[in-house]
Design a protein around this motif. Structure first.
Motif, PDB file in Angstrom:
ATOM      1  N   LEU A 166      93.982  67.640  73.082  1.00  0.00           N
ATOM      2  CA  LEU A 166      94.740  68.873  73.317  1.00  0.00           C
ATOM      3  C   LEU A 166      95.552  69.264  72.080  1.00  0.00           C
ATOM      4  O   LEU A 166      95.612  70.442  71.709  1.00  0.00           O
ATOM      5  CB  LEU A 166      95.663  68.712  74.525  1.00  0.00           C
ATOM      6  CG  LEU A 166      94.981  68.715  75.885  1.00  0.00           C
ATOM      7  CD1 LEU A 166      95.960  68.293  76.979  1.00  0.00           C
ATOM      8  CD2 LEU A 166      94.401  70.091  76.191  1.00  0.00           C
ATOM      9  N   LYS A 167      96.163  68.294  71.437  1.00  0.00           N
ATOM     10  CA  LYS A 167      96.938  68.573  70.227  1.00  0.00           C
ATOM     11  C   LYS A 167      96.036  69.074  69.103  1.00  0.00           C
ATOM     12  O   LYS A 167      96.420  69.968  68.350  1.00  0.00           O
ATOM     13  CB  LYS A 167      97.706  67.323  69.792  1.00  0.00           C
ATOM     14  CG  LYS A 167      98.861  67.004  70.719  1.00  0.00           C
ATOM     15  CD  LYS A 167      99.548  65.716  70.342  1.00  0.00           C
ATOM     16  CE  LYS A 167     100.628  65.382  71.365  1.00  0.00           C
ATOM     17  NZ  LYS A 167     101.270  64.093  71.089  1.00  0.00           N
ATOM     18  N   ARG A 168      94.845  68.508  69.009  1.00  0.00           N
ATOM     19  CA  ARG A 168      93.892  68.954  67.997  1.00  0.00           C
ATOM     20  C   ARG A 168      93.480  70.403  68.260  1.00  0.00           C
ATOM     21  O   ARG A 168      93.442  71.229  67.335  1.00  0.00           O
ATOM     22  CB  ARG A 168      92.665  68.037  67.984  1.00  0.00           C
ATOM     23  CG  ARG A 168      91.767  68.272  66.801  1.00  0.00           C
ATOM     24  CD  ARG A 168      90.612  67.280  66.720  1.00  0.00           C
ATOM     25  NE  ARG A 168      91.012  65.902  66.941  1.00  0.00           N
ATOM     26  CZ  ARG A 168      90.477  65.102  67.874  1.00  0.00           C
ATOM     27  NH1 ARG A 168      89.510  65.529  68.649  1.00  0.00           N
ATOM     28  NH2 ARG A 168      90.893  63.861  68.002  1.00  0.00           N
ATOM     29  N   ALA A 169      93.204  70.731  69.524  1.00  0.00           N
ATOM     30  CA  ALA A 169      92.832  72.106  69.880  1.00  0.00           C
ATOM     31  C   ALA A 169      93.998  73.061  69.602  1.00  0.00           C
ATOM     32  O   ALA A 169      93.789  74.187  69.127  1.00  0.00           O
ATOM     33  CB  ALA A 169      92.413  72.185  71.349  1.00  0.00           C
ATOM     34  N   GLU A 170      95.201  72.614  69.870  1.00  0.00           N
ATOM     35  CA  GLU A 170      96.384  73.431  69.588  1.00  0.00           C
ATOM     36  C   GLU A 170      96.482  73.731  68.089  1.00  0.00           C
ATOM     37  O   GLU A 170      96.750  74.869  67.682  1.00  0.00           O
ATOM     38  CB  GLU A 170      97.637  72.687  70.064  1.00  0.00           C
ATOM     39  CG  GLU A 170      98.937  73.410  69.808  1.00  0.00           C
ATOM     40  CD  GLU A 170     100.149  72.587  70.224  1.00  0.00           C
ATOM     41  OE1 GLU A 170     101.173  73.219  70.534  1.00  0.00           O
ATOM     42  OE2 GLU A 170     100.084  71.345  70.245  1.00  0.00           O
ATOM     43  N   GLY A 171      96.233  72.730  67.278  1.00  0.00           N
ATOM     44  CA  GLY A 171      96.247  72.923  65.825  1.00  0.00           C
ATOM     45  C   GLY A 171      95.159  73.888  65.378  1.00  0.00           C
ATOM     46  O   GLY A 171      95.380  74.729  64.494  1.00  0.00           O
ATOM     47  N   GLN A 172      93.991  73.770  65.995  1.00  0.00           N
ATOM     48  CA  GLN A 172      92.900  74.688  65.671  1.00  0.00           C
ATOM     49  C   GLN A 172      93.287  76.129  66.017  1.00  0.00           C
ATOM     50  O   GLN A 172      92.993  77.056  65.256  1.00  0.00           O
ATOM     51  CB  GLN A 172      91.631  74.303  66.431  1.00  0.00           C
ATOM     52  CG  GLN A 172      90.966  73.043  65.924  1.00  0.00           C
ATOM     53  CD  GLN A 172      89.784  72.662  66.801  1.00  0.00           C
ATOM     54  OE1 GLN A 172      89.932  72.477  68.004  1.00  0.00           O
ATOM     55  NE2 GLN A 172      88.616  72.553  66.190  1.00  0.00           N
ATOM     56  N   LEU A 173      93.933  76.319  67.151  1.00  0.00           N
ATOM     57  CA  LEU A 173      94.368  77.664  67.554  1.00  0.00           C
ATOM     58  C   LEU A 173      95.380  78.241  66.561  1.00  0.00           C
ATOM     59  O   LEU A 173      95.309  79.422  66.202  1.00  0.00           O
ATOM     60  CB  LEU A 173      94.980  77.646  68.953  1.00  0.00           C
ATOM     61  CG  LEU A 173      93.990  77.694  70.102  1.00  0.00           C
ATOM     62  CD1 LEU A 173      94.693  77.453  71.430  1.00  0.00           C
ATOM     63  CD2 LEU A 173      93.269  79.025  70.125  1.00  0.00           C
ATOM     64  N   ARG A 174      96.304  77.400  66.123  1.00  0.00           N
ATOM     65  CA  ARG A 174      97.261  77.861  65.127  1.00  0.00           C
ATOM     66  C   ARG A 174      96.547  78.263  63.839  1.00  0.00           C
ATOM     67  O   ARG A 174      96.905  79.249  63.191  1.00  0.00           O
ATOM     68  CB  ARG A 174      98.317  76.790  64.844  1.00  0.00           C
ATOM     69  CG  ARG A 174      99.453  76.846  65.847  1.00  0.00           C
ATOM     70  CD  ARG A 174     100.647  76.009  65.408  1.00  0.00           C
ATOM     71  NE  ARG A 174     100.770  74.923  66.367  1.00  0.00           N
ATOM     72  CZ  ARG A 174     100.455  73.653  66.152  1.00  0.00           C
ATOM     73  NH1 ARG A 174     100.023  73.258  64.991  1.00  0.00           N
ATOM     74  NH2 ARG A 174     100.589  72.760  67.095  1.00  0.00           N
ATOM     75  N   GLY A 175      95.510  77.497  63.491  1.00  0.00           N
ATOM     76  CA  GLY A 175      94.720  77.826  62.313  1.00  0.00           C
ATOM     77  C   GLY A 175      94.031  79.178  62.450  1.00  0.00           C
ATOM     78  O   GLY A 175      93.985  79.966  61.498  1.00  0.00           O
ATOM     79  N   VAL A 176      93.523  79.473  63.624  1.00  0.00           N
ATOM     80  CA  VAL A 176      92.868  80.765  63.869  1.00  0.00           C
ATOM     81  C   VAL A 176      93.896  81.898  63.798  1.00  0.00           C
ATOM     82  O   VAL A 176      93.620  82.967  63.240  1.00  0.00           O
ATOM     83  CB  VAL A 176      92.125  80.774  65.227  1.00  0.00           C
ATOM     84  CG1 VAL A 176      91.665  82.174  65.586  1.00  0.00           C
ATOM     85  CG2 VAL A 176      90.943  79.828  65.176  1.00  0.00           C
ATOM     86  N   GLN A 177      95.087  81.661  64.336  1.00  0.00           N
ATOM     87  CA  GLN A 177      96.133  82.677  64.246  1.00  0.00           C
ATOM     88  C   GLN A 177      96.426  83.014  62.780  1.00  0.00           C
ATOM     89  O   GLN A 177      96.542  84.181  62.413  1.00  0.00           O
ATOM     90  CB  GLN A 177      97.413  82.193  64.937  1.00  0.00           C
ATOM     91  CG  GLN A 177      97.305  82.131  66.440  1.00  0.00           C
ATOM     92  CD  GLN A 177      98.504  81.456  67.081  1.00  0.00           C
ATOM     93  OE1 GLN A 177      99.254  80.721  66.428  1.00  0.00           O
ATOM     94  NE2 GLN A 177      98.688  81.692  68.373  1.00  0.00           N
TER      95      GLN A 177
END
Length: 86
Positions: A12-23
């Motif tokens: 979940l933390k990895r996916a959260e980081g990926q989302l921040r990267g997309v933002q």
């Protein structure tokens, strides 16, 4: 915290980081295809997290069956539906 819980939280933390990267990519006006590629990776990651959680739930149902057989069957059916639903 047991191992499976740690695995799920790490994913979940990895996916959260990926989302921040997309933002950040959107803010920086990166190419559409690059944003879509990252969003697809995030979707795959979330799908795997769902699979891990459902599989763990199903495993728990089988290893610790309920006394009420009908309720047990419903739980197993629901878990299978969630796996197939994708």
């Amino acid at each position: 915290m047991y191992v499976q819980e740690k695995t799920i939280l790490n994913r979940l933390k990895r996916a959260e980081g990926q989302l921040r990267g997309v933002q950040k990519m959107v803010e920086d006006q990166k190419e559409c295809i690059d944003v879509i590629t990252q969003l697809s990776a995030i979707r795959s990651s979330v799908d795997r997290i769902i699979g891990v959680i459902v599989a763990e739930n199903l495993k728990n149902c089988l290893e610790n069956p309920e006394i009420d057989k009908e309720n047990q069957s419903k739980k197993i059916e629901k878990a299978i539906e969630m796996i197939i639903k994708k």
